[in-house]
Scaffold this active site. Structure first.
Site, PDB file in Angstrom:
ATOM      1  CG  ASP A  51      -0.556   2.716   3.592  1.00  0.00           C
ATOM      2  OD1 ASP A  51      -1.689   2.742   4.095  1.00  0.00           O
ATOM      3  OD2 ASP A  51       0.427   3.323   4.069  1.00  0.00           O
ATOM      4  CE1 TYR A  56       2.860   8.483   6.060  1.00  0.00           C
ATOM      5  CE2 TYR A  56       1.666   7.248   4.392  1.00  0.00           C
ATOM      6  CZ  TYR A  56       2.218   7.335   5.666  1.00  0.00           C
ATOM      7  OH  TYR A  56       2.106   6.281   6.533  1.00  0.00           O
ATOM      8  CE  LYS A  82      -1.148   4.670   7.304  1.00  0.00           C
ATOM      9  NZ  LYS A  82      -0.789   4.890   5.889  1.00  0.00           N
TER      10      LYS A  82
END
Length: 330
Positions: A51, A56, A82
């Site tokens: 993921d 990030y 995402k």
């Protein structure tokens, strides 16, 4: 390693997944060779679910993870990223101060339909891959947006979430859902849409189990899977020194620290490392498909693999439940 099927899809994930946030968040504290070794160690141990997200490291996690996966047969791993934050030139957005990267971009929240589709295109470019399997709408929760959350939800309900549903219908992605820190917004999406999964961070753990009341039973009834992020509650369940303990990425309060120590004592009485119990407890619920602790070193990967493989006595769970520390999962 054990695998589970994600909801009603044909996606099969390893019960221990790989949380890619630290690969970006720690910035220059690790280099690309170390990242490659971390991912290889995970794969050697049987981890097949990875993921990441644009947030990030402001795209660095996606770049690093993509470089480490690009030479592998695409059917050999499952990947999620995402939408909800677009990366924009410096000065045109904001920076997440918790990230230590030096990527020359900011981010801007955008939960509209077109932005969700654009975000996927940009993520694929950073990843260097032709597809992601799972696409999650990121952080439309109270935890992130506070008083602005109702408006954020309405925007996503008209924009990003229909976009993800359309991408699934088109076959561009195989599954969609949310990546959030509050279970309540997951319950609302479950009522309003037809998601495949939720990545819920920190809210169904050895420390807290409110989702057991209504949310997890409804997920089970609807055949919607839950992926548990932050199974250590951002570190509280993984450390034994108060000065290093955090909860929701902030210094832990007295009540939660004391509760964690009570859990530790029960685990110790059974000769169990509390971290093993923290990883394995959420998977006792049939709605949970995977737990994905964040890792940023080879040693952390090896430790998590060993903790996941540890055999824990059933009496441990009984004693935790009898002490009112972790609810019984039948």
């Amino acid at each position: 390693m054990e695998t589970r099927t994600l909801g009603r899809t044909d996606i099969v994930v390893s019960t221990l997944g790989f949380g890619g946030a630290p690969l970006g968040a720690v910035g220059a504290r690790i280099d690309d060779d170390t990242v490659a070794a971390i991912v290889q160690t995970a794969r050697d141990g049987g981890i097949r679910y990875f993921d990441t997200a644009p947030l990030y490291g402001h795209g660095l996690s996606e770049k690093r993870l993509g470089r480490s996966l690009v030479d592998l047969p695409r059917e050999d791993f499952v990947l999620s990223t995402k939408v909800g934050r677009l990366l924009v030139p410096t000065g045109q957005g904001e920076r997440n101060t918790g990230m230590r990267d030096s990527e020359p971009v900011d981010f801007r929240y955008d939960y509209t339909y077109d932005a969700a589709r654009a975000s996927l295109t940009e993520s694929l470019e950073r990843l260097g891959l032709d597809r992601v399997d799972i696409l999650l709408c990121h952080d439309i929760d109270l935890w992130t947006h506070g008083d602005d959350q109702p408006g954020v939800y309405e925007t996503a309900a008209r924009g990003a979430l229909p976009a993800l549903a359309d991408l699934r219908a088109e076959g561009t992605i195989r599954a969609f859902g949310l990546g959030v820190n509050n279970w309540e917004v997951c319950a609302r999406v479950l009522a309003d849409f037809d998601p495949d999964c939720f990545l819920l961070a920190g809210r169904f753990t050895l420390l807290e189990q409110a989702p057991l009341d209504t949310f997890l039973p409804e997920c089970l009834a609807r055949q919607v899977s839950v992926i548990v992020g932050g199974p250590y509650n951002s570190g509280l369940l993984a450390v034994d020194e108060r000065r290093r303990a955090t909860y929701d990425y902030k210094p832990v309060d007295d009540a939660r620290w004391e509760r964690a120590q009570q859990i530790r004592e029960v685990c110790a009485a059974h000769g169990v490392d509390m971290r093993a119990a923290a990883l394995q407890y959420p998977l006792r619920h049939p709605a949970v498909a995977s737990v994905i602790p964040g890792v940023w070193s080879v040693e952390e990967v090896r430790t998590n693999l060993a903790l996941m493989a540890a055999e824990l006595p059933e009496a441990l769970w009984d004693d935790l439940a009898d002490a009112g520390l972790a609810r019984r999962i039948s």
